[in-house]
Scaffold this active site. Structure first.
Site, short mmCIF file in Angstrom:
data_model
loop_
_atom_site.label_atom_id
_atom_site.label_comp_id
_atom_site.label_asym_id
_atom_site.label_seq_id
_atom_site.Cartn_x
_atom_site.Cartn_y
_atom_site.Cartn_z
CG HIS A 43 -1.95 1.05 1.23
ND1 HIS A 43 -3.21 0.86 1.73
CD2 HIS A 43 -1.93 2.34 0.81
CE1 HIS A 43 -3.93 1.97 1.62
NE2 HIS A 43 -3.16 2.89 1.07
NE ARG A 45 -1.69 5.06 4.02
CZ ARG A 45 -1.87 3.80 4.39
NH1 ARG A 45 -0.84 2.97 4.39
NH2 ARG A 45 -3.06 3.37 4.73
CD GLU A 74 -3.97 -2.57 0.56
OE1 GLU A 74 -4.78 -3.47 0.29
OE2 GLU A 74 -3.64 -2.28 1.73
CG HIS A 204 -7.81 -2.68 8.71
ND1 HIS A 204 -7.80 -2.45 10.06
CD2 HIS A 204 -7.10 -1.67 8.15
CE1 HIS A 204 -7.13 -1.33 10.31
NE2 HIS A 204 -6.68 -0.84 9.17
N GLY A 226 -1.05 -8.09 7.19
CA GLY A 226 0.31 -7.60 7.33
C GLY A 226 0.72 -7.36 8.77
CG HIS A 227 -0.18 -4.53 12.71
ND1 HIS A 227 0.72 -3.50 12.91
CD2 HIS A 227 -0.57 -4.93 13.94
CE1 HIS A 227 0.86 -3.28 14.21
NE2 HIS A 227 0.09 -4.14 14.85
#
Length: 252
Positions: A43, A45, A74, A204, A226-227
């Site tokens: 992702h 940013r 994403e 999420h 991921g986290h």
């Protein structure tokens, strides 16, 4: 079978806390794939707090020749270019991932925390989705479990939805009395997407504690994690953590 796409953002976040390329995001992505993950997610940013445009390019090269492996990029399609971040759409069209997941996060958000409001953004998204699909890139929209919004996702051309699972994960963690109703809403949203011919992804705050229930979501094709997986890897090792999530998704 539910595919596991490992989100590498947190690996990049650790790397960016020092100069150099340690840990190496691509090398860690290779470990995940060697352990059996079916895909990798990033992702990027505009502030490049973790994944950088060069990472997207390098990971695309890693995944492209591997049969049965999907690369998912994403991000916010409306974010402006910043420094050497070219904007999501130019970066995706350059690297040609298998899937692009469009997410309505602003630059000042810590993490993604809501789905699209397609009554507001659908008209702006429609030509973007058409351009991505013309490049043979599957398009998924990050969505809350709202049947009306899910219906609009199909109208603007999305191939899949990715259900935002943050409230579900919080309900599991807090043992909320609303957990059953929250999960029921996700099931209803997934059923609605399936009925109109869309695929269903989710992501999420999913982890080894809340996945055993969520894996029963109707038609679930892919989870992006991921986290929690990165945190588990501190204790287990990265390859072992990937195996633990694969076994959980398989019901083992």
């Amino acid at each position: 079978m539910i595919d596991l796409s490992v989100n590498l953002n947190k690996i990049a976040l650790i790397r960016n806390s020092r100069e150099g390329n340690y840990p190496d995001v691509v090398a860690h992505g290779r470990v995940c794939l060697d352990a059996g993950a079916q895909g990798l997610t990033v992702h990027p940013r505009p502030d490049q707090r973790h994944i950088r445009p060069g990472d997207v390019r390098d990971l695309a090269e890693l995944c492209r020749p591997l049969e049965g492996v999907e690369f998912n990029v994403e991000g916010n399609p409306f974010a402006e270019p910043l420094a050497d971040y070219p904007g999501l759409l130019p970066l995706v069209l350059e690297t040609r991932p298998d899937q692009c997941t469009l997410v309505p996060d602003s630059n000042d958000q810590l993490t993604s925390d809501h789905g699209f409001d397609l009554r507001r953004d659908g008209e702006r998204l429609e030509p973007i989705i058409a351009q991505l699909k013309a490049a043979n890139i599957r398009v998924s929209l990050f969505m809350d479990p709202d049947p009306e919004q899910i219906g609009l996702a199909r109208e603007v051309g999305a191939d899949r939805i990715e259900l935002y699972t943050g409230p579900y994960a919080e309900a599991v963690a807090s043992q909320s009395p609303e957990l059953d109703s929250i999960f029921a809403a996700h099931c209803a949203a997934a059923e609605h997407a399936l009925q109109q011919g869309q695929g269903v992804n989710a992501g999420h705050d999913l982890n080894l504690i809340n996945l055993p229930r969520y894996r029963n979501l109707p038609g679930l094709q892919e989870v992006s994690i991921g986290h929690a997986l990165t945190v588990d890897a501190i204790a287990m090792g990265l390859g072992n953590a990937v195996n633990a999530y694969l076994n959980c998704l398989a019901g083992n």
